[in-house]
Design a protein around this motif. Structure first.
Motif, PDB file in Angstrom:
ATOM      1  N   ARG A  20     -17.723  -3.370  22.862  1.00  0.00           N
ATOM      2  CA  ARG A  20     -19.053  -3.945  22.603  1.00  0.00           C
ATOM      3  C   ARG A  20     -19.437  -3.766  21.141  1.00  0.00           C
ATOM      4  O   ARG A  20     -19.945  -4.696  20.498  1.00  0.00           O
ATOM      5  N   LEU A  21     -19.181  -2.581  20.604  1.00  0.00           N
ATOM      6  CA  LEU A  21     -19.494  -2.326  19.195  1.00  0.00           C
ATOM      7  C   LEU A  21     -18.618  -3.167  18.270  1.00  0.00           C
ATOM      8  O   LEU A  21     -19.100  -3.726  17.277  1.00  0.00           O
ATOM      9  N   ALA A  22     -17.347  -3.252  18.584  1.00  0.00           N
ATOM     10  CA  ALA A  22     -16.421  -4.030  17.747  1.00  0.00           C
ATOM     11  C   ALA A  22     -16.815  -5.499  17.721  1.00  0.00           C
ATOM     12  O   ALA A  22     -16.756  -6.147  16.672  1.00  0.00           O
ATOM     13  N   LEU A  27     -14.616  -3.413  13.606  1.00  0.00           N
ATOM     14  CA  LEU A  27     -14.119  -2.066  13.868  1.00  0.00           C
ATOM     15  C   LEU A  27     -14.251  -1.114  12.686  1.00  0.00           C
ATOM     16  O   LEU A  27     -14.325   0.092  12.877  1.00  0.00           O
ATOM     17  N   GLU A  28     -14.264  -1.633  11.494  1.00  0.00           N
ATOM     18  CA  GLU A  28     -14.312  -0.759  10.312  1.00  0.00           C
ATOM     19  C   GLU A  28     -15.498   0.189  10.352  1.00  0.00           C
ATOM     20  O   GLU A  28     -15.381   1.351   9.982  1.00  0.00           O
ATOM     21  N   LYS A  29     -16.636  -0.290  10.800  1.00  0.00           N
ATOM     22  CA  LYS A  29     -17.856   0.510  10.767  1.00  0.00           C
ATOM     23  C   LYS A  29     -18.051   1.367  12.015  1.00  0.00           C
ATOM     24  O   LYS A  29     -18.965   2.181  12.056  1.00  0.00           O
ATOM     25  N   VAL A  30     -17.238   1.182  13.035  1.00  0.00           N
ATOM     26  CA  VAL A  30     -17.426   1.904  14.289  1.00  0.00           C
ATOM     27  C   VAL A  30     -16.906   3.329  14.151  1.00  0.00           C
ATOM     28  O   VAL A  30     -15.806   3.564  13.662  1.00  0.00           O
ATOM     29  N   SER A  31     -17.723   4.278  14.596  1.00  0.00           N
ATOM     30  CA  SER A  31     -17.328   5.683  14.566  1.00  0.00           C
ATOM     31  C   SER A  31     -17.286   6.226  15.997  1.00  0.00           C
ATOM     32  O   SER A  31     -17.842   5.622  16.920  1.00  0.00           O
ATOM     33  N   LEU A  32     -16.637   7.376  16.161  1.00  0.00           N
ATOM     34  CA  LEU A  32     -16.604   8.019  17.470  1.00  0.00           C
ATOM     35  C   LEU A  32     -18.023   8.354  17.932  1.00  0.00           C
ATOM     36  O   LEU A  32     -18.338   8.243  19.118  1.00  0.00           O
ATOM     37  N   LYS A  53     -10.028   7.483  16.274  1.00  0.00           N
ATOM     38  CA  LYS A  53     -10.504   6.125  16.505  1.00  0.00           C
ATOM     39  C   LYS A  53      -9.321   5.184  16.756  1.00  0.00           C
ATOM     40  O   LYS A  53      -9.376   4.322  17.628  1.00  0.00           O
ATOM     41  N   ASP A  54      -8.235   5.369  16.004  1.00  0.00           N
ATOM     42  CA  ASP A  54      -7.056   4.521  16.185  1.00  0.00           C
ATOM     43  C   ASP A  54      -6.500   4.649  17.602  1.00  0.00           C
ATOM     44  O   ASP A  54      -6.092   3.653  18.209  1.00  0.00           O
ATOM     45  N   GLU A  55      -6.478   5.867  18.136  1.00  0.00           N
ATOM     46  CA  GLU A  55      -5.986   6.084  19.499  1.00  0.00           C
ATOM     47  C   GLU A  55      -6.886   5.361  20.506  1.00  0.00           C
ATOM     48  O   GLU A  55      -6.401   4.727  21.445  1.00  0.00           O
ATOM     49  N   MET A  56      -8.187   5.424  20.298  1.00  0.00           N
ATOM     50  CA  MET A  56      -9.118   4.746  21.190  1.00  0.00           C
ATOM     51  C   MET A  56      -8.959   3.229  21.092  1.00  0.00           C
ATOM     52  O   MET A  56      -8.990   2.513  22.083  1.00  0.00           O
ATOM     53  N   MET A  57      -8.760   2.734  19.875  1.00  0.00           N
ATOM     54  CA  MET A  57      -8.597   1.295  19.686  1.00  0.00           C
ATOM     55  C   MET A  57      -7.319   0.797  20.340  1.00  0.00           C
ATOM     56  O   MET A  57      -7.306  -0.273  20.947  1.00  0.00           O
ATOM     57  N   THR A  58      -6.254   1.558  20.237  1.00  0.00           N
ATOM     58  CA  THR A  58      -4.993   1.164  20.861  1.00  0.00           C
ATOM     59  C   THR A  58      -5.159   1.098  22.377  1.00  0.00           C
ATOM     60  O   THR A  58      -4.681   0.165  23.028  1.00  0.00           O
ATOM     61  N   PHE A  59      -5.857   2.073  22.943  1.00  0.00           N
ATOM     62  CA  PHE A  59      -6.121   2.059  24.381  1.00  0.00           C
ATOM     63  C   PHE A  59      -6.954   0.833  24.758  1.00  0.00           C
ATOM     64  O   PHE A  59      -6.663   0.151  25.736  1.00  0.00           O
ATOM     65  N   ALA A  60      -8.000   0.533  23.970  1.00  0.00           N
ATOM     66  CA  ALA A  60      -8.869  -0.609  24.264  1.00  0.00           C
ATOM     67  C   ALA A  60      -8.097  -1.919  24.201  1.00  0.00           C
ATOM     68  O   ALA A  60      -8.274  -2.793  25.057  1.00  0.00           O
ATOM     69  N   LEU A  61      -7.220  -2.062  23.222  1.00  0.00           N
ATOM     70  CA  LEU A  61      -6.424  -3.287  23.128  1.00  0.00           C
ATOM     71  C   LEU A  61      -5.497  -3.412  24.336  1.00  0.00           C
ATOM     72  O   LEU A  61      -5.359  -4.497  24.913  1.00  0.00           O
ATOM     73  N   ALA A 108     -11.152  -8.298  15.678  1.00  0.00           N
ATOM     74  CA  ALA A 108     -11.509  -7.092  14.932  1.00  0.00           C
ATOM     75  C   ALA A 108     -10.296  -6.171  14.805  1.00  0.00           C
ATOM     76  O   ALA A 108     -10.051  -5.580  13.754  1.00  0.00           O
ATOM     77  N   PHE A 109      -9.534  -6.066  15.874  1.00  0.00           N
ATOM     78  CA  PHE A 109      -8.344  -5.227  15.865  1.00  0.00           C
ATOM     79  C   PHE A 109      -7.307  -5.767  14.882  1.00  0.00           C
ATOM     80  O   PHE A 109      -6.688  -5.003  14.143  1.00  0.00           O
ATOM     81  N   LEU A 110      -7.122  -7.086  14.860  1.00  0.00           N
ATOM     82  CA  LEU A 110      -6.174  -7.693  13.916  1.00  0.00           C
ATOM     83  C   LEU A 110      -6.574  -7.396  12.471  1.00  0.00           C
ATOM     84  O   LEU A 110      -5.723  -7.052  11.648  1.00  0.00           O
ATOM     85  N   ALA A 111      -7.852  -7.549  12.179  1.00  0.00           N
ATOM     86  CA  ALA A 111      -8.323  -7.274  10.816  1.00  0.00           C
ATOM     87  C   ALA A 111      -8.125  -5.804  10.470  1.00  0.00           C
ATOM     88  O   ALA A 111      -7.677  -5.471   9.360  1.00  0.00           O
ATOM     89  N   TYR A 112      -8.408  -4.935  11.398  1.00  0.00           N
ATOM     90  CA  TYR A 112      -8.259  -3.492  11.176  1.00  0.00           C
ATOM     91  C   TYR A 112      -6.784  -3.128  11.005  1.00  0.00           C
ATOM     92  O   TYR A 112      -6.416  -2.354  10.137  1.00  0.00           O
TER      93      TYR A 112
END
Length: 193
Positions: A20-22, A27-32, A53-61, A108-112
Motif C-alpha cells: 500500500r505504501l509503495a 519504495l525509496e521513501k518507505v521505511s520499516l 527493507k530489501d528482505e521485506m520487499m523480496t517477500f512482497a514481490l 516501484a520494485f523495478l525502479a528500486y
C-alpha cells in the motif's frame, strides 16, 4: 493457553502494508517504521519478521507473483495453450483495483531494483520462469513460423507496456485486452499444412 501465531499471516500483513505504501509513494521513501504504522504493529514486530527493507520487499514481490498464479489457476480450466496463456496474462494486467496495486508495487520494485543487483535477481528468476512457461505453451500449440522463446519475451514486454498504459490512463481496459487478444491471435495461428 497462549494463542498460536501464524507467522505467514503476519508476514503477509506486513507485506500488504508495504505494498500500500509503495503504491502510494514508491519504495525509496518507505521505511520499516512506516510499514509498522501502516500495519498497526510495532517496529519491533516488523524487524522480527524482516531484518531489512530489501528482505521485506523480496517477500512482497513473491507474494504478488503467488497471487497472480493463484488467480490464474482459480479460473475455469483452460482447454487450449492459448486460453492458458491468455488467462495468465490477464491476471498480470491492471484490470481491477487488486491488480492495479500489484502493478504499482512491481513498478516501484523495478525502479528500486535497478540500482540494487542483489534485489534484481528475484525479478530475473520470476521473469525467466514466466518466459519459459509461455514458450512451452507456444510450443505445445505448434504455433506457425515463430520462435517460441522470442515470442514469449515479446508477450511479456507487451503486457508490461499495456500495464503502463493502463496505469497512466492511456488505454481503457477493453483496449488493452483487445491488443493482447490480437497478439495472441497472431502467435497462436495453427501451423500451415
Amino acid at each position: 493457553m497462549p494463542r498460536k501465531v501464524d507467522h505467514r499471516e503476519r508476514r503477509e500483513l506486513l507485506a500488504n502494508a508495504l505494498m500500500r505504501l509503495a503504491a502510494a509513494q514508491g519504495l525509496e521513501k518507505v521505511s520499516l517504521r512506516q510499514v509498522a504504522a501502516e500495519a498497526g504493529v510495532s517496529t519491533g514486530m516488523v524487524q522480527h519478521y524482516f531484518r531489512t527493507k530489501d528482505e521485506m520487499m523480496t517477500f512482497a514481490l513473491g507474494m504478488v507473483m503467488d497471487r497472480i498464479r493463484e488467480r490464474s489457476q482459480a479460473e475455469a480450466a483452460p482447454t487450449t495453450p492459448r486460453e492458458l496463456v491468455r488467462g495468465l496474462l490477464l491476471q498480470v494486467l491492471p484490470l481491477d483495483e487488486t491488480r492495479r496495486l500489484e502493478n504499482h508495487v512491481v513498478l516501484a520494485f523495478l525502479a528500486y531494483a535497478a540500482l540494487r543487483p542483489s534485489i534484481a535477481s528475484g525479478l530475473r528468476e520470476g521473469a525467466a520462469g514466466m518466459r519459459t512457461f509461455l514458450a512451452g505453451q507456444l510450443r505445445a500449440a505448434a504455433a506457425d513460423g515463430i520462435d517460441p522463446d522470442h515470442a514469449a519475451a515479446g508477450l511479456l514486454a507487451l503486457v508490461d507496456g499495456l500495464g503502463l498504459q493502463l496505469l497512466s490512463h492511456q488505454y481503457t481496459e477493453a483496449e488493452a485486452v483487445a491488443a493482447l487478444d490480437a497478439q495472441l491471435t497472431l502467435l497462436f495461428r495453427p501451423a500451415a499444412t
